[in-house]
Write an enzyme that holds these catalytic residues in place. Structure first.
Site, PDB file in Angstrom:
ATOM      1  N   ASP A 199     -11.256   3.273   4.078  1.00  0.00           N
ATOM      2  CA  ASP A 199     -11.409   1.724   4.014  1.00  0.00           C
ATOM      3  C   ASP A 199     -12.787   1.437   3.894  1.00  0.00           C
ATOM      4  O   ASP A 199     -13.595   0.528   3.955  1.00  0.00           O
ATOM      5  CB  ASP A 199     -10.943   1.048   5.426  1.00  0.00           C
ATOM      6  N   LYS A 220       0.911  -1.269  -0.076  1.00  0.00           N
ATOM      7  CA  LYS A 220       0.046   0.072  -0.118  1.00  0.00           C
ATOM      8  C   LYS A 220       0.794   1.289   0.108  1.00  0.00           C
ATOM      9  O   LYS A 220       0.556   2.245  -0.663  1.00  0.00           O
ATOM     10  CB  LYS A 220      -0.782  -0.030   1.230  1.00  0.00           C
ATOM     11  N   GLN A 254      -4.263  -1.289   9.553  1.00  0.00           N
ATOM     12  CA  GLN A 254      -4.500  -2.579   9.050  1.00  0.00           C
ATOM     13  C   GLN A 254      -5.039  -3.725  10.133  1.00  0.00           C
ATOM     14  O   GLN A 254      -4.311  -3.805  11.106  1.00  0.00           O
ATOM     15  CB  GLN A 254      -2.806  -3.141   8.622  1.00  0.00           C
TER      16      GLN A 254
END
Ligand code: NAD
Length: 297
Positions: free
Chosen positions: A122, A55, A99
């Site tokens: 997200d 990422k 994460q």
């Protein structure tokens, strides 16, 4: 024997990267603003470290401002929430990603809900989930994996899925449920299956669009698939295989590719299908967030 078209997520993600990079450069010229992505990782889970590295690298390649916060596995909830508050208030950051999974002592729900909705790239904040499920996708962050799947499906079937049966295996908040919302919004008739579903193959055989998000290597067999279906394999499973007497580790999906490829009209490979699209959708959401911040300033 016929063979399905391969939905090449890696190639599509590379095309999108070019557009996102150009758009980020345009934002820098017009507003002096670089999209900023902060990725937070707690602990040393090797798979998570690989995802976070990818990422960060992709964000840098798109010309974004990219920061990574690596916290020790024993980090307290308070310390993590304080970091999120700091990032919420940092004008150089437009997207915050924590994460998952987090170490067991941390409250994942409290952490995802602490991220400001306008930086929740997200799409896990209740406000963004609510907008998605009520069909207000224009001004919300859609979770990255289902968003990427929808682009791959649209390449095969167009964006209006009226009259088509879609079956999703998996009801997670990250993949299965938002995928159902998006397919429904595209006018598909949607069925969600899960671990308590009876006669799974009987249901999947009706699907014009089959999305597998289970986490069980090669579970979906070729004879579970309707001939001519579009099959999206979200699963990422690490398995051991014997190669020349040596045990090697490799990635495989939830669909048994070797049998499915002869039945489906189109199928995503693993790796190289949904995975690269997920990362690119994160970049797309971060760019959108930066643009919105620019229009507010
Ligand atoms: P999860 O464990 O949260 O959910 C799995 C779902 O599968 C559950 O809803 C469960 O009910 C269902 N399930 C489990 N066993 C089943 C069975 N025998 N029959 C029917 N349904 C069953 O997982 P998740 O986070 O949704 O991820 C699913 C898979 O997708 C994993 O392999 C994960 O690594 C992968 N994944 C990939 C990406 C990507 O970018 N490609 C992103 C997220 C997740």
């Amino acid at each position: 024997m016929t063979s399905a078209a391969i939905m090449d997520g890696k190639a599509k993600a590379a095309e999108l990267a070019e557009i996102i990079t150009a758009d980020a450069a345009a934002l820098l010229r017009s507003h002096g603003m670089r999209p900023g992505l902060a990725v937070v990782i707690v602990g040393e889970d090797p798979a998570s470290q690989v995802y976070v590295r990818n990422k960060k690298r992709t964000a840098e390649n798109c010309g974004f401002h990219s920061v990574q916060h690596t916290l020790a596995a024993n980090t307290s909830q308070q310390r993590l929430l304080r970091l999120i508050q700091d990032l919420n208030g940092d004008p150089a950051i437009h997207g915050i990603l924590v994460q998952l999974p987090l170490p067991k002592h941390l409250d994942e729900l409290a952490v995802t809900q602490a991220i400001a909705p306008e930086k929740d790239v997200d799409g896990f904040h209740f406000q963004n989930i609510g907008k998605l499920t009520s069909g207000h996708t224009a001004d919300t962050f859609v979770p990255c994996t289902p968003a990427g799947c929808m682009l791959l499906i649209a390449d095969q079937l167009g964006s209006d899925l009226s009259g088509l049966d879609a079956v999703i295996i998996g009801r997670s908040n990250i993949v299965g449920k938002p995928m159902a919302s998006l397919l429904l919004q595209a006018n598909a008739t949607v069925t969600i299956c899960h671990s308590r579903t009876r006669n799974l193959p009987g249901i999947t055989r009706r699907a014009d669009i089959l999305v597998a998000a289970i986490g069980r290597p090669n579970m979906v067999q070729g004879d579970w698939i309707k001939p001519g279906a579009v099959v999206v394999d979200v699963g990422i499973n690490r398995i051991d295989v014997e190669v020349d007497g040596e045990t090697k580790s490799r990635l495989t999906g939830d669909v048994d590719f070797s049998s499915a490829v002869h039945v489906a009209k189109a199928i995503t490979p693993v790796p190289g299908g949904v995975g690269p699209m997920t990362i690119m959708m994160l970049m797309s959401n971060t760019l959108t967030s930066a643009r919105l911040a620019a229009s507010r300033s």
